[in-house]
Design a protein around this motif. Structure first.
Motif, PDB file in Angstrom:
ATOM      1  N   ALA A 215      59.631  34.296  41.965  1.00 35.80           N
ATOM      2  CA  ALA A 215      58.256  34.214  41.466  1.00 35.80           C
ATOM      3  C   ALA A 215      57.375  35.230  42.174  1.00 35.80           C
ATOM      4  O   ALA A 215      57.449  35.391  43.397  1.00 35.80           O
ATOM      5  CB  ALA A 215      57.692  32.815  41.662  1.00 35.80           C
ATOM      6  N   HIS A 216      56.528  35.934  41.405  1.00 35.98           N
ATOM      7  CA  HIS A 216      55.508  36.836  41.944  1.00 35.98           C
ATOM      8  C   HIS A 216      54.175  36.099  41.880  1.00 35.98           C
ATOM      9  O   HIS A 216      53.687  35.782  40.785  1.00 35.98           O
ATOM     10  CB  HIS A 216      55.411  38.118  41.112  1.00 35.98           C
ATOM     11  N   LEU A 217      53.562  35.814  43.033  1.00 29.04           N
ATOM     12  CA  LEU A 217      52.329  35.037  43.083  1.00 29.04           C
ATOM     13  C   LEU A 217      51.382  35.624  44.117  1.00 29.04           C
ATOM     14  O   LEU A 217      51.824  36.159  45.140  1.00 29.04           O
ATOM     15  CB  LEU A 217      52.616  33.574  43.461  1.00 29.04           C
ATOM     16  N   ILE A 218      50.083  35.491  43.880  1.00 31.16           N
ATOM     17  CA  ILE A 218      49.121  35.779  44.938  1.00 31.16           C
ATOM     18  C   ILE A 218      48.953  34.491  45.752  1.00 31.16           C
ATOM     19  O   ILE A 218      49.260  33.392  45.275  1.00 31.16           O
ATOM     20  CB  ILE A 218      47.774  36.258  44.372  1.00 31.16           C
ATOM     21  N   ALA A 245      46.402  39.242  49.301  1.00 30.81           N
ATOM     22  CA  ALA A 245      45.619  38.792  50.453  1.00 30.81           C
ATOM     23  C   ALA A 245      46.607  38.380  51.523  1.00 30.81           C
ATOM     24  O   ALA A 245      47.769  38.085  51.230  1.00 30.81           O
ATOM     25  CB  ALA A 245      44.708  37.622  50.073  1.00 30.81           C
ATOM     26  N   LYS A 246      46.151  38.360  52.766  1.00 32.25           N
ATOM     27  CA  LYS A 246      47.032  37.938  53.857  1.00 32.25           C
ATOM     28  C   LYS A 246      47.459  36.496  53.631  1.00 32.25           C
ATOM     29  O   LYS A 246      46.646  35.617  53.356  1.00 32.25           O
ATOM     30  CB  LYS A 246      46.315  38.069  55.207  1.00 32.25           C
ATOM     31  N   LEU A 247      48.753  36.248  53.733  1.00 30.68           N
ATOM     32  CA  LEU A 247      49.300  34.924  53.507  1.00 30.68           C
ATOM     33  C   LEU A 247      49.015  34.034  54.711  1.00 30.68           C
ATOM     34  O   LEU A 247      49.386  34.366  55.842  1.00 30.68           O
ATOM     35  CB  LEU A 247      50.808  35.014  53.261  1.00 30.68           C
ATOM     36  N   ASP A 248      48.354  32.908  54.447  1.00 32.32           N
ATOM     37  CA  ASP A 248      48.052  31.958  55.513  1.00 32.32           C
ATOM     38  C   ASP A 248      49.346  31.323  56.022  1.00 32.32           C
ATOM     39  O   ASP A 248      50.179  30.874  55.221  1.00 32.32           O
ATOM     40  CB  ASP A 248      47.106  30.874  54.969  1.00 32.32           C
ATOM     41  N   ARG A 249      49.513  31.293  57.331  1.00 27.51           N
ATOM     42  CA  ARG A 249      50.756  30.779  57.916  1.00 27.51           C
ATOM     43  C   ARG A 249      50.977  29.311  57.577  1.00 27.51           C
ATOM     44  O   ARG A 249      52.108  28.897  57.291  1.00 27.51           O
ATOM     45  CB  ARG A 249      50.747  30.991  59.436  1.00 27.51           C
ATOM     46  N   ASP A 250      49.936  28.494  57.607  1.00 27.70           N
ATOM     47  CA  ASP A 250      50.093  27.074  57.275  1.00 27.70           C
ATOM     48  C   ASP A 250      50.558  26.892  55.837  1.00 27.70           C
ATOM     49  O   ASP A 250      51.400  26.027  55.544  1.00 27.70           O
ATOM     50  CB  ASP A 250      48.775  26.322  57.491  1.00 27.70           C
ATOM     51  N   VAL A 363      38.424  41.002  49.290  1.00 21.83           N
ATOM     52  CA  VAL A 363      39.639  40.635  48.574  1.00 21.83           C
ATOM     53  C   VAL A 363      39.623  39.129  48.388  1.00 21.83           C
ATOM     54  O   VAL A 363      39.738  38.363  49.340  1.00 21.83           O
ATOM     55  CB  VAL A 363      40.898  41.084  49.324  1.00 21.83           C
ATOM     56  N   SER A 364      39.444  38.700  47.136  1.00 22.61           N
ATOM     57  CA  SER A 364      39.306  37.276  46.827  1.00 22.61           C
ATOM     58  C   SER A 364      40.343  36.875  45.796  1.00 22.61           C
ATOM     59  O   SER A 364      40.314  37.340  44.658  1.00 22.61           O
ATOM     60  CB  SER A 364      37.893  36.987  46.293  1.00 22.61           C
ATOM     61  N   GLY A 365      41.285  36.028  46.204  1.00 20.80           N
ATOM     62  CA  GLY A 365      42.306  35.550  45.278  1.00 20.80           C
ATOM     63  C   GLY A 365      43.125  36.651  44.659  1.00 20.80           C
ATOM     64  O   GLY A 365      43.555  36.544  43.510  1.00 20.80           O
ATOM     65  N   GLY A 366      43.327  37.740  45.419  1.00 24.22           N
ATOM     66  CA  GLY A 366      44.121  38.846  44.905  1.00 24.22           C
ATOM     67  C   GLY A 366      43.311  39.897  44.170  1.00 24.22           C
ATOM     68  O   GLY A 366      43.821  40.968  43.851  1.00 24.22           O
ATOM     69  N   THR A 367      42.032  39.608  43.889  1.00 23.97           N
ATOM     70  CA  THR A 367      41.161  40.582  43.238  1.00 23.97           C
ATOM     71  C   THR A 367      40.423  41.382  44.291  1.00 23.97           C
ATOM     72  O   THR A 367      39.768  40.817  45.173  1.00 23.97           O
ATOM     73  CB  THR A 367      40.140  39.883  42.322  1.00 23.97           C
TER      74      THR A 367
END
Length: 465
Positions: A215-218, A245-250, A363-367
């Motif tokens: 799967a390709h996801l933001i 966007a930077k992936l949150d570790r949690d 950068v908001s939600g990949g936009t």
């Protein structure tokens, strides 16, 4: 080469696996042979309309399968395709089309009426794709990428994913974005079945993900799907690729717990630079390492390279870079090295850390949202003397767009009126989600907005009701 890489592979799968599913948008399934016939027929129709190598096409419509088919038909003719987004505002659409100057428009929901065995355009340096990215005060920027740039990105993702004809790929991104259409064409190149989402909702995406292996996801999409998977896991998913966007570790940990055996891979890049780095086993604070075909330099404000672990502006050199920006249909070619204003550092082990986006980018939600573009719209609103856009942190979206407004003397601003003003001028992802006022927006000595000072003086900012 005698034909584009995607088309060469499409022809192969149409011959070897004619009745297997190629594309599925939940409403219909198109086999490899049907997709080939559609693309060939579309190319013949485009040729009949006078489309030639070097032309530019605007693809209009909401049919995802048709959009992919006509996108490939344009490639067959050696023409570059711009996938228009129904979510663009009228002002954005006008600006984008003025920059791209397409020679033809195609309604993608219509299937072609005839086809024939035509020769394929074979120039790897021809303009292949037109995309949009955040602009400045004039609106979104339109850029071009060559066939070679696009095709040479494929091996990076094939190596990372190990994708084969046995995979089913979920493409969560909009086809109007480079990441969205790239995910689909890469799946076609390896012969994998691709699942398309006509529109986004967590329930629909979760239902499609139940069939997918990749799967390709933001990150914002992943955040919406993880709670669903914690109740009912997607049993076949073996890999999730995230970007935007930077992936949150949690969030990453929750996804891995919800989907045992599924690897989450984060990659970093931009529309202009394509993929810059990939994180698989590297520390979560990083965005991984660059592929072997990508060179990264960290430069100071004077343009000079800095040492290891020193912060500066990220510059990239690779064969994957875009060709240049377009203005009034004329492309200004990009240089050998490209930066989008992001700042970071290279660690001793070669991994990249991104410490901040360009000063005027949210950068908001990949936009990727240009603060200057939104500010120009806000300044044109009645009663607004000055405006500044800043990023406010958000756990899922990475950040949200916040507007800080300085009213004209004696004026009371109303959030409802401002929302209505932006709704007809900006697409949904660019509109402010938080609204504030301040007596005076601080300026630099040269008269420019002091963005950092706005954040520093946040106690003086008042919510707008």
């Amino acid at each position: 080469m005698t034909e584009g890489l995607v088309l060469a592979e499409l022809r192969r799968w149409a011959t070897e696996r004619p009745d297997a599913s190629a594309l599925d948008d939940g409403r219909r399934t198109v086999t490899w042979s049907e997709l080939w016939e559609w693309v060939a027929g579309g190319a013949a129709e485009l040729r009949g309309r006078g489309v030639r190598a070097g032309d530019r096409l605007a693809l209009d419509g909401v049919d995802p399968v048709g959009t992919v088919a006509w996108f490939l038909a344009a490639d067959w003719c050696g023409a570059a395709a711009l996938v228009c987004d129904p979510a663009w505002s009228a002002a954005e659409t006008k600006h984008i089309l003025a920059a791209a100057r397409p020679t033809h428009h195609v309604e993608t929901s219509r299937t072609p009426r005839f086809g024939s065995d035509l020769s394929l355009a074979d120039d790897e340096n021809v303009e292949f794709y037109l995309g949009t990215t955040s602009g400045s005060t004039g609106g979104p920027k339109v850029f071009g990428r060559t066939r070679r740039s696009w095709h040479e990105s494929y091996p990076v993702f094939t190596d990372v994913t190990g994708m084969t004809v046995d995979d089913t790929v979920l493409s969560g991104g909009r086809l109007s974005t480079s990441g969205g259409i790239f995910a689909v064409t890469h799946a076609i190149s390896v012969g994998a079945r691709c699942l398309l989402l006509p529109d986004w909702s967590p329930a629909k995406a979760a239902a499609r993900a139940a069939e997918a292996t990749v799967a390709h996801l933001i990150p914002a999409m992943l955040a919406a799907l993880v709670p669903v998977w914690e109740v009912e896991p997607a049993a076949h998913l073996r890999m999730i690729l995230t970007v935007g966007a930077k992936l949150d570790r949690d969030l990453e940990i929750r996804a891995e717990k919800a989907l045992p055996g599924c690897q989450v891979v984060e990659y970093y890049g931009s529309s202009e630079q394509s993929v810059v780095s990939v994180r698989t086993t590297e520390p979560a604070a990083t965005v991984g390492r660059p592929p072997s075909t990508v060179d990264i330099e960290i430069r100071d404000d004077g343009g000079q390279p800095v040492g290891a672990a020193e912060e500066g502006e990220i510059w990239v050199r690779s064969a994957l870079l875009f060709a240049g920006y377009l203005t009034n249909g004329v492309r200004v070619d990009a240089g050998e090295w490209v930066s989008v204003g992001d700042r970071g550092l290279l660690r001793e082990d070669g991994s990249l850390v991104v410490v901040g986006r360009g000063a005027a980018t949210v950068v908001s939600g990949g936009t990727k949202v240009s603060a200057e573009e939104v500010e120009a719209v806000l300044r044109a609103a009645p009663g607004v003397a000055e405006a500044v856009v800043v990023a406010l942190p958000h756990p899922w979206l990475g950040a949200v767009v916040a507007a800080v407004l300085q009213p004209e003397p004696g004026t009371v601003l109303h959030r409802r009126a401002l929302r209505a003003h932006t709704a007809v001028r900006l697409s949904a992802g660019k509109r402010p989600r938080r609204w504030f006022t301040v007596d005076r927006i601080p300026l630099t000595t040269s008269g420019k907005i002091a963005r950092a000072a706005v954040q520093d003086r946040w106690p003086d900012v008042r919510p707008l009701r």
